[in-house]
Every structure is written in C-alpha cells, then in structure tokens.
Motif scaffolding. Structure first.
Motif, PDB file in Angstrom:
ATOM      1  N   ALA A   1       6.042  -4.001 -19.341  1.00 45.63           N
ATOM      2  CA  ALA A   1       5.640  -5.336 -19.791  1.00 45.63           C
ATOM      3  C   ALA A   1       6.262  -6.429 -18.914  1.00 45.63           C
ATOM      4  N   LEU A   2       7.531  -6.245 -18.546  1.00 43.71           N
ATOM      5  CA  LEU A   2       8.211  -7.240 -17.717  1.00 43.71           C
ATOM      6  C   LEU A   2       7.632  -7.304 -16.304  1.00 43.71           C
ATOM      7  N   THR A   3       7.012  -6.227 -15.847  1.00 46.30           N
ATOM      8  CA  THR A   3       6.436  -6.191 -14.495  1.00 46.30           C
ATOM      9  C   THR A   3       4.915  -6.298 -14.543  1.00 46.30           C
ATOM     10  N   ASP A   4       4.394  -6.828 -15.635  1.00 42.17           N
ATOM     11  CA  ASP A   4       2.953  -7.031 -15.816  1.00 42.17           C
ATOM     12  C   ASP A   4       2.129  -5.758 -15.616  1.00 42.17           C
ATOM     13  N   TYR A   5       2.694  -4.625 -16.003  1.00 41.93           N
ATOM     14  CA  TYR A   5       1.991  -3.334 -15.955  1.00 41.93           C
ATOM     15  C   TYR A   5       1.449  -3.014 -14.562  1.00 41.93           C
ATOM     16  N   THR A   6       2.199  -3.377 -13.528  1.00 39.37           N
ATOM     17  CA  THR A   6       1.759  -3.141 -12.153  1.00 39.37           C
ATOM     18  C   THR A   6       2.204  -1.793 -11.604  1.00 39.37           C
ATOM     19  N   PHE A   7       3.012  -1.046 -12.365  1.00 38.32           N
ATOM     20  CA  PHE A   7       3.556   0.212 -11.852  1.00 38.32           C
ATOM     21  C   PHE A   7       2.459   1.152 -11.358  1.00 38.32           C
ATOM     22  N   MET A   8       1.460   1.401 -12.177  1.00 36.35           N
ATOM     23  CA  MET A   8       0.453   2.398 -11.807  1.00 36.35           C
ATOM     24  C   MET A   8      -0.375   1.930 -10.617  1.00 36.35           C
ATOM     25  N   GLU A   9      -0.664   0.629 -10.539  1.00 34.90           N
ATOM     26  CA  GLU A   9      -1.387   0.099  -9.368  1.00 34.90           C
ATOM     27  C   GLU A   9      -0.586   0.351  -8.097  1.00 34.90           C
ATOM     28  N   GLN A  10       0.696   0.049  -8.150  1.00 36.47           N
ATOM     29  CA  GLN A  10       1.562   0.255  -6.998  1.00 36.47           C
ATOM     30  C   GLN A  10       1.683   1.744  -6.662  1.00 36.47           C
ATOM     31  N   TYR A  11       1.790   2.564  -7.678  1.00 38.42           N
ATOM     32  CA  TYR A  11       1.910   4.007  -7.480  1.00 38.42           C
ATOM     33  C   TYR A  11       0.664   4.560  -6.787  1.00 38.42           C
ATOM     34  N   VAL A  12      -0.503   4.173  -7.282  1.00 35.68           N
ATOM     35  CA  VAL A  12      -1.763   4.651  -6.694  1.00 35.68           C
ATOM     36  C   VAL A  12      -1.891   4.176  -5.251  1.00 35.68           C
ATOM     37  N   ALA A  13      -1.632   2.893  -5.014  1.00 28.89           N
ATOM     38  CA  ALA A  13      -1.749   2.343  -3.656  1.00 28.89           C
ATOM     39  C   ALA A  13      -0.782   3.029  -2.696  1.00 28.89           C
ATOM     40  N   ALA A  14       0.466   3.220  -3.114  1.00 36.33           N
ATOM     41  CA  ALA A  14       1.456   3.852  -2.243  1.00 36.33           C
ATOM     42  C   ALA A  14       1.110   5.315  -1.984  1.00 36.33           C
ATOM     43  N   THR A  15       0.639   6.012  -3.009  1.00 33.10           N
ATOM     44  CA  THR A  15       0.263   7.423  -2.842  1.00 33.10           C
ATOM     45  C   THR A  15      -0.907   7.558  -1.880  1.00 33.10           C
ATOM     46  N   LEU A  16      -1.920   6.726  -2.049  1.00 35.31           N
ATOM     47  CA  LEU A  16      -3.074   6.774  -1.145  1.00 35.31           C
ATOM     48  C   LEU A  16      -2.686   6.432   0.295  1.00 35.31           C
ATOM     49  N   ALA A  17      -1.830   5.429   0.457  1.00 39.35           N
ATOM     50  CA  ALA A  17      -1.378   5.054   1.805  1.00 39.35           C
ATOM     51  C   ALA A  17      -0.591   6.193   2.439  1.00 39.35           C
ATOM     52  N   GLN A  18       0.243   6.838   1.647  1.00 41.86           N
ATOM     53  CA  GLN A  18       1.046   7.958   2.144  1.00 41.86           C
ATOM     54  C   GLN A  18       0.154   9.129   2.575  1.00 41.86           C
ATOM     55  N   LYS A  19      -0.844   9.440   1.771  1.00 39.41           N
ATOM     56  CA  LYS A  19      -1.754  10.552   2.097  1.00 39.41           C
ATOM     57  C   LYS A  19      -2.617  10.221   3.315  1.00 39.41           C
ATOM     58  N   LYS A  20      -3.035   8.965   3.411  1.00 35.79           N
ATOM     59  CA  LYS A  20      -3.846   8.554   4.568  1.00 35.79           C
ATOM     60  C   LYS A  20      -3.020   8.654   5.851  1.00 35.79           C
ATOM     61  N   ALA A  21      -1.765   8.215   5.769  1.00 37.42           N
ATOM     62  CA  ALA A  21      -0.884   8.288   6.934  1.00 37.42           C
ATOM     63  C   ALA A  21      -0.602   9.739   7.327  1.00 37.42           C
ATOM     64  N   ALA A  22      -0.656  10.644   6.353  1.00 38.62           N
ATOM     65  CA  ALA A  22      -0.425  12.065   6.628  1.00 38.62           C
ATOM     66  C   ALA A  22      -1.674  12.744   7.180  1.00 38.62           C
ATOM     67  N   GLY A  23      -2.791  12.003   7.263  1.00 39.50           N
ATOM     68  CA  GLY A  23      -3.991  12.552   7.882  1.00 39.50           C
ATOM     69  C   GLY A  23      -5.081  12.967   6.913  1.00 39.50           C
ATOM     70  N   LEU A  24      -4.916  12.726   5.640  1.00 43.07           N
ATOM     71  CA  LEU A  24      -5.955  13.077   4.670  1.00 43.07           C
ATOM     72  C   LEU A  24      -7.123  12.106   4.822  1.00 43.07           C
ATOM     73  N   SER A  25      -8.320  12.635   4.889  1.00 44.22           N
ATOM     74  CA  SER A  25      -9.488  11.760   5.043  1.00 44.22           C
ATOM     75  C   SER A  25     -10.723  12.439   4.482  1.00 44.22           C
ATOM     76  N   GLY A  26     -11.807  11.711   4.521  1.00 45.05           N
ATOM     77  CA  GLY A  26     -13.098  12.264   4.109  1.00 45.05           C
ATOM     78  C   GLY A  26     -13.181  12.541   2.626  1.00 45.05           C
TER      79      GLY A  26
END
Length: 176
Positions: free
Chosen positions: A95-120
């Motif tokens: 609540a104190l962070t405006d429920y942004t945890f999951m948005e940040q988690y998804v964005a960081a996970t996707l960025a990490q996987k993309k940087a590792a070469g996951l595509s398509g």
C-alpha cells in the motif's frame, strides 16, 4: 504460552519481512527477489524464533521438560503468528508503494530474460504468463494466501525440527 507465541511470532514476522523488503530496496533495479536462496535464508533466520520460543516455554513454564506434541504446538503457534505478521506487513508495504511491486517484478524479470537472449515465442509466452500472474496478484483474496503460503511451510519444518530437538532436556539445558 500465548504470550511467548505472540512475542516470538511477531518478532519472527518482522525480521523476515524487513529482510525481504531490504532485498527489494537494495536490488537496484534488478529483479526483486531474484535470489531465492537469500529469501529462504532470511526466513530461516527469522523463524529461528520458533526454537527460542519452544526452549523458553520448556524452561520457564515447564521446568525444563517438554514433550514433542506440546513443543510442536508452540512452534506452530509461532509460525502462524509470524505468517500473519508477514502478510500484514507485506500488505502495508504494498500500500505504501502504491502496489507497484508486481509491475516492477514483471518488468525486471522480462528485461533480465531478454538480456539473457530469450526471444520470440518463448519470450511472448513468458510475458503472457507474467501478465496473468500480475492480474492474479492484484486480487487480495489470492495475494494474501499466496503470501502466507510463502512462509508457513518453512515455519512448519522449523517447528518440527525444534520440537524434536528441544524435547531432549540435554539440548540447550535450562540454566540453574
């Protein structure tokens, strides 16, 4: 016994959630909770309060002797209180962070996987799965039990081990 359970359970829950929040804050833009082992180590440190609670109850209330089942009940009580404290504090953090945890988690996970070469198609499937998880996580009736289920099974294991150890009066004997 209730006082012992409450004090140790609240302390355990607070230690665990503060440790978890620290890992999020210090992840510096990386995927929050990307180190699962660190998360479980934090849980084990916090849940060591179960062992202290069972020993305290054995030594102070029962004269240095406790049987397995009463020791297990004390441990489970502490695990239950710790789990509930974990859920309440996590909800307050969200609540104190405006429920942004999951948005940040998804964005960081996707960025990490993309940087590792996951595509398509694999990347698209992962993105779709993470979006579905994000929608589910937005529902507090699903989020709260999921949060509780993160910690309580670990607490049950620690309670079982603590009860098995502390039932032996020679294990960490009471001081005379």
């Amino acid at each position: 016994m209730q006082r012992t359970i409450l004090i140790h359970g609240l302390a355990s829950g607070a230690i665990i959630i503060l440790g978890m929040i620290a890992t999020i804050v210090f992840s510096r833009g990386g995927a929050p909770h990307s180190n699962v082992w660190l998360g479980y180590l934090i849980m084990l440190v916090g849940l060591s309060a179960i062992l202290m609670a069972v020993k305290s109850h054995r030594d102070k209330a029962l004269g240095g002797v406790i049987r397995f089942w009463p020791a297990l009940l004390v441990g489970l009580g502490v695990a239950l209180v710790a789990g509930l404290a974990y859920v309440v504090i996590w909800e307050a953090y969200l609540a104190l962070t405006d429920y942004t945890f999951m948005e940040q988690y998804v964005a960081a996970t996707l960025a990490q996987k993309k940087a590792a070469g996951l595509s398509g198609a694999e990347y698209a499937k992962l993105a779709s799965d993470l979006e579905a998880m994000k929608r589910s996580y937005a529902n507090p009736l699903l989020r709260m039990p999921m949060t509780f289920a993160e910690i309580f099974p670990v607490g049950v294991l620690v309670a079982l081990v603590s009860a098995a150890l502390v039932r032996n009066p020679k294990f960490l004997p009471a001081k005379a």
